[in-house]
Design a protein around this motif. Structure first.
Motif, PDB file in Angstrom:
ATOM      1  N   ALA A  19     -35.203  33.611  14.310  1.00  0.00           N
ATOM      2  CA  ALA A  19     -35.073  32.975  12.532  1.00  0.00           C
ATOM      3  C   ALA A  19     -35.561  32.872  11.432  1.00  0.00           C
ATOM      4  CB  ALA A  19     -34.862  31.721  13.187  1.00  0.00           C
ATOM      5  N   PRO A  52     -29.595  31.255   1.786  1.00  0.00           N
ATOM      6  CA  PRO A  52     -28.252  31.250   2.283  1.00  0.00           C
ATOM      7  C   PRO A  52     -28.045  30.022   3.600  1.00  0.00           C
ATOM      8  CG  PRO A  52     -28.474  33.408   2.053  1.00  0.00           C
ATOM      9  CD  PRO A  52     -28.802  32.811   1.643  1.00  0.00           C
ATOM     10  N   ASN A  53     -27.040  29.656   4.287  1.00  0.00           N
ATOM     11  CA  ASN A  53     -26.715  28.848   5.756  1.00  0.00           C
ATOM     12  C   ASN A  53     -26.973  30.499   6.540  1.00  0.00           C
ATOM     13  OD1 ASN A  53     -23.595  28.370   5.095  1.00  0.00           O
ATOM     14  ND2 ASN A  53     -24.903  27.029   5.024  1.00  0.00           N
ATOM     15  N   ALA A  62     -30.353  31.393   6.373  1.00  0.00           N
ATOM     16  CA  ALA A  62     -31.962  32.077   6.443  1.00  0.00           C
ATOM     17  C   ALA A  62     -33.157  31.609   7.296  1.00  0.00           C
ATOM     18  CB  ALA A  62     -31.556  31.801   4.561  1.00  0.00           C
ATOM     19  N   GLY A  63     -33.616  31.111   7.228  1.00  0.00           N
ATOM     20  CA  GLY A  63     -34.237  30.311   8.228  1.00  0.00           C
ATOM     21  C   GLY A  63     -34.745  29.249   7.778  1.00  0.00           C
ATOM     22  N   THR A  82     -34.075  25.865   7.726  1.00  0.00           N
ATOM     23  CA  THR A  82     -34.690  24.633   8.516  1.00  0.00           C
ATOM     24  C   THR A  82     -35.752  24.798   9.337  1.00  0.00           C
ATOM     25  OG1 THR A  82     -31.992  23.367   8.394  1.00  0.00           O
ATOM     26  CG2 THR A  82     -32.869  22.842   9.931  1.00  0.00           C
ATOM     27  N   GLN A 119     -29.754  24.967  -0.783  1.00  0.00           N
ATOM     28  CA  GLN A 119     -28.857  25.998  -1.109  1.00  0.00           C
ATOM     29  C   GLN A 119     -28.541  25.665  -2.440  1.00  0.00           C
ATOM     30  OE1 GLN A 119     -25.419  26.789   1.185  1.00  0.00           O
ATOM     31  NE2 GLN A 119     -26.637  25.713   2.934  1.00  0.00           N
TER      32      GLN A 119
HETATM   33  P1  ATP Z   1     -28.213  26.597   6.318  1.00  0.00           P
HETATM   34  O1  ATP Z   1     -28.729  26.106   5.784  1.00  0.00           O
HETATM   35  O2  ATP Z   1     -27.006  26.723   6.939  1.00  0.00           O
HETATM   36  O3  ATP Z   1     -28.661  24.829   7.680  1.00  0.00           O
HETATM   37  P2  ATP Z   1     -31.321  27.648   7.259  1.00  0.00           P
HETATM   38  O4  ATP Z   1     -31.516  28.237   6.198  1.00  0.00           O
HETATM   39  O5  ATP Z   1     -31.461  26.018   7.414  1.00  0.00           O
HETATM   40  O6  ATP Z   1     -29.530  27.608   7.283  1.00  0.00           O
HETATM   41  P3  ATP Z   1     -31.347  28.045  10.088  1.00  0.00           P
HETATM   42  O7  ATP Z   1     -31.021  26.295  10.897  1.00  0.00           O
HETATM   43  O8  ATP Z   1     -33.346  27.751  10.384  1.00  0.00           O
HETATM   44  O9  ATP Z   1     -31.207  28.772   8.120  1.00  0.00           O
HETATM   45  O10 ATP Z   1     -31.284  28.669  11.297  1.00  0.00           O
HETATM   46  C1  ATP Z   1     -31.729  30.187  11.242  1.00  0.00           C
HETATM   47  C2  ATP Z   1     -31.210  31.335  12.387  1.00  0.00           C
HETATM   48  O11 ATP Z   1     -31.532  30.992  13.270  1.00  0.00           O
HETATM   49  C3  ATP Z   1     -29.931  31.125  12.174  1.00  0.00           C
HETATM   50  O12 ATP Z   1     -28.912  31.906  13.117  1.00  0.00           O
HETATM   51  C4  ATP Z   1     -29.178  29.864  13.029  1.00  0.00           C
HETATM   52  O13 ATP Z   1     -28.174  29.830  13.654  1.00  0.00           O
HETATM   53  C5  ATP Z   1     -29.901  29.666  14.132  1.00  0.00           C
HETATM   54  N1  ATP Z   1     -30.980  28.802  14.657  1.00  0.00           N
HETATM   55  C6  ATP Z   1     -31.578  27.307  14.617  1.00  0.00           C
HETATM   56  N2  ATP Z   1     -31.751  26.599  15.234  1.00  0.00           N
HETATM   57  C7  ATP Z   1     -31.595  26.785  16.781  1.00  0.00           C
HETATM   58  C8  ATP Z   1     -32.146  26.880  17.882  1.00  0.00           C
HETATM   59  N3  ATP Z   1     -32.436  24.974  18.356  1.00  0.00           N
HETATM   60  N4  ATP Z   1     -31.474  27.357  18.520  1.00  0.00           N
HETATM   61  C9  ATP Z   1     -30.871  28.727  18.758  1.00  0.00           C
HETATM   62  N5  ATP Z   1     -30.329  29.308  17.586  1.00  0.00           N
HETATM   63  C10 ATP Z   1     -31.172  29.003  16.670  1.00  0.00           C
END
Ligand code: ATP
Length: 309
Positions: free
Chosen positions: A24, A43-44, A46-47, A49, A198
């Motif tokens: 992630a 984007p969604n 991306a890592g 969170t 985003q």
């Molecule tokens: P968004 O804008 O959609 O919130 P993001 O940039 O915050 O996206 P993350 O939520 O950090 O992205 O997710 C990064 C990757 O890690 C994604 O592929 C997500 O499916 C995966 N992921 C996040 N949390 C978990 C978890 N608890 N268990 C398994 N996979 C996870």
């Protein structure tokens, strides 16, 4: 070892987070300076969170090093959480408690004496225009009010670092601008702001510096102006064209030194010098939009125009 005199307040080095086989967050390095507003943009998926969750001590690192206010997140969670105000992406208010009770219960995690907690909670409700809601139940609040209450709650411990995960998603324009105003106010008073978003407009409005993340990696970093200059230039022409007219438009553009991107029904033309694009090109097309380059151009050029997940 960092200490309070260091200008940086959060530092990640070779940071990795894996969920089983999924990487992630993939070896990222970043430094957040004291009292700046720093954003993780991407984007969604991306890592963003996941990175924020590691900073908040919610998710342990797979490898790498992460310090907050000079303390390693591995082993110092209690001290670190005391100086953080956190606005998570999801609504995690206690539905069995009233608005006031939500704030007071939260204040107990920080050992704030009762009378001070009431004072701060009252002030926080005023700040986020929730006066008169003290005795309301959570499920009687609108989505935007719940979001503002989460902001109010995050200020209860007068945090040195405010962490905002997609802070204005779901807010109407008035509430969004109110939140932006408060974020700027807190920053002016010395709070470090870390946000994931985003929303390019949000990043451009608030951030001193940002990193663009994609598929767990940091693609680039800089100030909004630097990034726009570097990746999108000064101005952009969006040419909407019927498929049969496109080749003629493209061939005219090929004779220039301009950067051109052909995406679906639109041709994007980027110009570095500014002010001349419209005069220089004499293009016949159904619709042409001429505008300044923005952070959104940077984002789309770096992370692609396809749907991300
Ligand atoms: P968004 O804008 O959609 O919130 P993001 O940039 O915050 O996206 P993350 O939520 O950090 O992205 O997710 C990064 C990757 O890690 C994604 O592929 C997500 O499916 C995966 N992921 C996040 N949390 C978990 C978890 N608890 N268990 C398994 N996979 C996870």
């Amino acid at each position: 070892m960092l200490n309070d005199l260091s200008s940086s307040i959060i530092q990640g080095t070779g940071l990795v987070k894996k969920y089983k086989k999924l990487v992630a967050v993939d070896h990222i390095d970043f430094t957040i300076e004291r009292q700046e507003c720093f954003a993780f943009l991407g984007p969604n998926g991306a890592g963003k969170t996941t990175t924020i969750r590691m900073i908040c001590c919610y998710a342990p690192l797979t490898s790498g090093k992460l310090t907050v206010d000079g303390k390693d997140v591995s082993g110092n969670c209690r001290e670190i959480k005391r100086i953080l105000g956190i606005v998570p992406q999801e609504t995690n208010l206690d539905p069995d408690l009233t608005v006031g009770q939500n704030l007071l219960v939260y204040s107990r995690y920080f050992d704030i004496p009762g009378n001070i907690a009431v004072e701060r909670a009252t002030e926080a409700l005023e700040t986020f225009q929730l006066v008169g809601r003290w005795n309301n139940r959570i499920d009687s609040l609108s989505g935007g009010m719940k979001r503002r209450l989460i902001f109010a709650r995050a200020l209860i411990n007068q945090p040195r670092i405010l962490i905002l995960d997609e802070p204005t998603t779901g807010l109407d324009p008035q509430a969004k601008h109110l939140v932006w105003q408060k974020i700027r106010y807190l920053k002016d008073r010395g709070t470090t702001i870390v946000l994931s978003t985003q929303n390019m407009e949000e990043a451009a409005h608030l951030c001193d510096r940002l990193v663009v993340m994609h598929q767990g990696k940091i693609l680039t970093q800089g100030t909004p102006t630097e990034l726009i200059d570097r990746y999108a230039g000064k101005e952009v022409l969006e040419i909407y064209s019927k498929p049969e007219n496109k080749p003629a438009v493209l061939s005219q553009l090929l004779d220039t030194e301009l950067e051109v991107e052909d995406v679906g029904d639109t041709i994007f033309v980027f110009s570095r010098d500014g002010g001349t694009l419209r005069q220089r090109l004499n293009i016949n097309s159904e619709k042409i939009v001429y505008r300044q380059a923005t952070l959104e151009d940077v984002f789309l050029r770096l992370t692609g125009r396809g749907l991300q997940e």
